[in-house]
Design a protein around this motif. Structure first.
Motif, mmCIF file in Angstrom:
data_model
loop_
_atom_site.group_PDB
_atom_site.id
_atom_site.type_symbol
_atom_site.label_atom_id
_atom_site.label_comp_id
_atom_site.label_asym_id
_atom_site.label_seq_id
_atom_site.Cartn_x
_atom_site.Cartn_y
_atom_site.Cartn_z
ATOM 1 N N ARG A 186 0.830 -0.836 0.428
ATOM 2 C CA ARG A 186 0.325 0.034 0.176
ATOM 3 C C ARG A 186 1.157 1.156 0.012
ATOM 4 N NH1 ARG A 186 -3.046 -0.310 4.846
ATOM 5 N NH2 ARG A 186 -0.836 1.048 5.681
ATOM 6 N N GLU A 187 2.243 1.303 1.245
ATOM 7 C CA GLU A 187 2.483 2.553 0.790
ATOM 8 C C GLU A 187 3.303 2.796 0.010
ATOM 9 O OE1 GLU A 187 2.410 4.413 2.759
ATOM 10 O OE2 GLU A 187 1.168 3.651 4.597
ATOM 11 N N LEU A 188 4.219 1.732 -1.038
ATOM 12 C CA LEU A 188 4.476 1.609 -2.337
ATOM 13 C C LEU A 188 4.019 2.045 -3.124
ATOM 14 C CD1 LEU A 188 7.642 -1.123 -1.841
ATOM 15 C CD2 LEU A 188 7.872 1.235 -1.887
ATOM 16 N N GLU A 189 3.067 1.716 -3.293
ATOM 17 C CA GLU A 189 1.683 2.412 -4.582
ATOM 18 C C GLU A 189 1.851 3.658 -4.177
ATOM 19 O OE1 GLU A 189 -2.169 1.145 -6.513
ATOM 20 O OE2 GLU A 189 -1.174 -0.039 -4.674
ATOM 21 N N ARG A 190 1.418 4.166 -2.841
ATOM 22 C CA ARG A 190 1.095 5.590 -2.427
ATOM 23 C C ARG A 190 2.378 5.950 -2.869
ATOM 24 N NH1 ARG A 190 -0.469 7.844 3.077
ATOM 25 N NH2 ARG A 190 1.678 7.032 3.583
ATOM 26 N N LEU A 191 3.036 5.926 -3.097
ATOM 27 C CA LEU A 191 4.503 6.638 -3.290
ATOM 28 C C LEU A 191 4.763 6.745 -4.793
ATOM 29 C CD1 LEU A 191 7.116 6.282 -1.309
ATOM 30 C CD2 LEU A 191 5.413 7.431 -0.618
ATOM 31 N N VAL A 192 4.462 6.187 -5.642
ATOM 32 C CA VAL A 192 4.999 5.679 -6.774
ATOM 33 C C VAL A 192 3.318 6.766 -7.688
ATOM 34 C CG1 VAL A 192 4.458 4.164 -8.811
ATOM 35 C CG2 VAL A 192 5.533 3.626 -6.967
ATOM 36 N N ALA A 193 2.290 6.805 -7.329
ATOM 37 C CA ALA A 193 1.355 8.050 -7.462
ATOM 38 C C ALA A 193 1.377 9.320 -7.687
ATOM 39 C CB ALA A 193 0.103 6.927 -6.920
ATOM 40 N N LEU A 194 2.790 8.987 -6.900
ATOM 41 C CA LEU A 194 2.902 10.863 -6.593
ATOM 42 C C LEU A 194 3.772 11.098 -7.398
ATOM 43 C CD1 LEU A 194 3.141 11.465 -2.731
ATOM 44 C CD2 LEU A 194 0.732 11.172 -3.917
ATOM 45 N N LEU A 195 4.304 10.453 -8.268
ATOM 46 C CA LEU A 195 4.985 10.529 -9.436
ATOM 47 C C LEU A 195 5.004 10.965 -10.397
ATOM 48 C CD1 LEU A 195 7.621 7.578 -8.785
ATOM 49 C CD2 LEU A 195 8.329 9.924 -8.464
ATOM 50 N N ARG A 196 6.046 11.898 -11.068
ATOM 51 C CA ARG A 196 4.848 12.436 -12.480
ATOM 52 C C ARG A 196 5.767 10.820 -13.109
ATOM 53 N NH1 ARG A 196 7.012 18.416 -10.341
ATOM 54 N NH2 ARG A 196 5.088 19.507 -10.309
ATOM 55 N N PRO A 197 4.907 11.295 -15.227
ATOM 56 C CA PRO A 197 5.454 11.375 -15.345
ATOM 57 C C PRO A 197 6.780 10.321 -15.986
ATOM 58 C CG PRO A 197 3.334 11.756 -16.385
ATOM 59 C CD PRO A 197 4.399 11.957 -14.554
ATOM 60 N N ALA A 198 7.376 9.939 -15.669
ATOM 61 C CA ALA A 198 9.327 9.351 -15.361
ATOM 62 C C ALA A 198 9.995 9.311 -14.461
ATOM 63 C CB ALA A 198 9.998 9.898 -16.939
ATOM 64 N N GLU B 99 8.095 -4.538 -12.370
ATOM 65 C CA GLU B 99 7.585 -5.190 -13.278
ATOM 66 C C GLU B 99 5.662 -5.285 -12.710
ATOM 67 O OE1 GLU B 99 5.879 -7.614 -16.595
ATOM 68 O OE2 GLU B 99 7.798 -6.710 -16.324
ATOM 69 N N HIS B 100 5.371 -5.595 -11.616
ATOM 70 C CA HIS B 100 4.075 -5.266 -11.977
ATOM 71 C C HIS B 100 3.630 -4.134 -11.334
ATOM 72 C CE1 HIS B 100 0.510 -7.875 -9.887
ATOM 73 N NE2 HIS B 100 0.411 -6.767 -9.371
ATOM 74 N N LEU B 101 4.504 -2.957 -11.000
ATOM 75 C CA LEU B 101 3.716 -1.045 -10.990
ATOM 76 C C LEU B 101 4.154 -0.941 -12.533
ATOM 77 C CD1 LEU B 101 4.911 -0.225 -8.016
ATOM 78 C CD2 LEU B 101 2.745 -0.264 -8.385
ATOM 79 N N GLY B 102 4.813 -1.176 -13.742
ATOM 80 C CA GLY B 102 5.777 -1.050 -15.066
ATOM 81 C C GLY B 102 6.227 -0.068 -14.459
ATOM 82 N N MET B 103 7.344 -0.278 -14.155
ATOM 83 C CA MET B 103 8.567 0.230 -13.518
ATOM 84 C C MET B 103 9.589 0.160 -14.311
ATOM 85 S SD MET B 103 7.149 2.688 -9.743
ATOM 86 C CE MET B 103 8.762 3.454 -10.013
ATOM 87 N N GLN B 104 10.911 1.108 -14.718
ATOM 88 C CA GLN B 104 12.151 -0.095 -14.889
ATOM 89 C C GLN B 104 12.928 0.398 -13.681
ATOM 90 O OE1 GLN B 104 13.272 2.933 -17.293
ATOM 91 N NE2 GLN B 104 11.844 3.264 -19.147
ATOM 92 N N VAL B 105 13.977 -0.353 -13.744
ATOM 93 C CA VAL B 105 14.466 -0.839 -11.987
ATOM 94 C C VAL B 105 15.739 -1.395 -12.682
ATOM 95 C CG1 VAL B 105 14.063 -3.567 -12.251
ATOM 96 C CG2 VAL B 105 15.194 -1.782 -9.508
ATOM 97 N N VAL B 106 16.913 -0.181 -11.684
ATOM 98 C CA VAL B 106 18.099 -0.810 -11.668
ATOM 99 C C VAL B 106 19.434 -1.329 -10.550
ATOM 100 C CG1 VAL B 106 19.069 0.916 -13.856
ATOM 101 C CG2 VAL B 106 18.551 2.179 -11.518
ATOM 102 N N PHE B 107 19.793 -1.361 -9.492
ATOM 103 C CA PHE B 107 20.314 -1.654 -8.862
ATOM 104 C C PHE B 107 22.342 -0.619 -8.437
ATOM 105 C CE2 PHE B 107 17.783 -5.142 -9.821
ATOM 106 C CZ PHE B 107 16.657 -5.213 -8.347
ATOM 107 N N PRO B 108 22.112 0.596 -8.322
ATOM 108 C CA PRO B 108 23.648 0.918 -8.207
ATOM 109 C C PRO B 108 24.185 0.768 -7.003
ATOM 110 C CG PRO B 108 21.855 2.558 -8.165
ATOM 111 C CD PRO B 108 20.635 0.723 -7.568
ATOM 112 N N ALA B 109 23.814 -0.287 -6.072
ATOM 113 C CA ALA B 109 25.031 -0.649 -5.302
ATOM 114 C C ALA B 109 23.961 -1.407 -4.484
ATOM 115 C CB ALA B 109 25.074 0.523 -4.496
ATOM 116 N N ALA B 110 25.034 -2.190 -3.920
ATOM 117 C CA ALA B 110 24.139 -3.274 -2.766
ATOM 118 C C ALA B 110 23.563 -2.690 -2.051
ATOM 119 C CB ALA B 110 25.349 -4.391 -1.582
ATOM 120 N N ASP B 111 23.237 -2.056 -1.552
ATOM 121 C CA ASP B 111 21.182 -1.837 -0.740
ATOM 122 C C ASP B 111 20.685 -0.663 -1.289
ATOM 123 O OD1 ASP B 111 23.516 0.433 -0.286
ATOM 124 O OD2 ASP B 111 23.617 0.390 2.009
#
Length: 222
Positions: free
Chosen positions: A142-154, A195-207
């Motif tokens: 619920r919390e992560l979906e709420r945050l993503v919904a606050l983002l502008r396109p891209a 994938e479920h949210l339709g986003m791109q993901v990268v892992f710049p560091a171990a954490d």
């Protein structure tokens, strides 16, 4: 036998035993691979706040700034000049927001205990950060979906949280000793989420994980 709780990230049922120590149980989701602590072991809000009150973070602490730079540096490199951001879960000594403001990015902060202005959660942002936050969330889906919904396109969502490696390492992992840590996310978990949210993901560091909202693919989890 008591039925196991559903996954707090994706809602899947039939989560399996992953680990047990002297204090609590840990389950793993068969769908998104999240490892989580059942709600029966979560601290009450006052107990949780007492743990956070012990944190001594400050923007004057050079070591803490170096720690946060693991997210700040790769995320800042992706931002347009003047991009507006939100630091979610800023804690008792907001610092990452100060670093972005110093770099020319207007910032808002939110924390349920230390900066509980819910009006900032009705805004729109070019990027949102949450450092050492998502492992504390009782309802991360619920919390992560709420945050993503606050983002502008891209827009970008930048997170810092340590990732589990395997079952053997988990058993002796210092990260699970914090009683406020109730969710543990592997790369597979973040890949499922993206994938479920339709986003791109990268892992710049171990954490560190950065997810970018794709205006052509973004969709709500529910």
């Amino acid at each position: 036998m008591t039925e196991s709780p559903t996954c707090p990230l994706c809602g899947a049922a039939h989560c399996s035993h992953y680990h047990r120590d002297q204090r609590r149980d840990y389950l793993q989701c068969p769908r998104c691979a999240l490892i989580f602590v059942p709600p029966a072991y979560h601290l009450a809000p006052a107990e949780e706040r007492a743990v956070y009150d012990q944190h001594q973070n400050s923007p004057d602490d050079a070591g803490y700034r170096r720690f946060l730079s693991r997210l700040f540096t790769p995320l800042a490199a992706e931002l347009a000049p003047g991009a507006r951001g939100l630091d979610f879960g800023s804690g008792p000594g907001p610092t990452l927001s100060v670093m972005f403001e110093e770099a020319g990015h207007p910032m808002r902060i939110y924390d349920p205990y230390y900066a509980p202005d819910s009006a900032v959660l009705a805004g729109e942002y070019d990027f949102i950060t949450a450092t050492e936050v998502v492992e504390h969330l009782a309802a991360p889906g619920r919390e992560l979906e709420r945050l993503v919904a606050l983002l502008r396109p891209a827009g970008w969502l930048g997170l810092m949280t340590k990732r589990p490696r395997d079952r053997a390492a988990f058993a002796s992992w210092h990260y699970i000793l914090d009683p406020t840590h109730v969710c543990f996310y592997s790369e597979a978990t973040f890949e499922w989420l993206a994938e479920h949210l339709g986003m791109q993901v990268v892992f710049p560091a171990a954490d560190v994980v950065m997810m970018r909202r794709d205006p052509k693919r973004y969709r709500r989890m529910t």
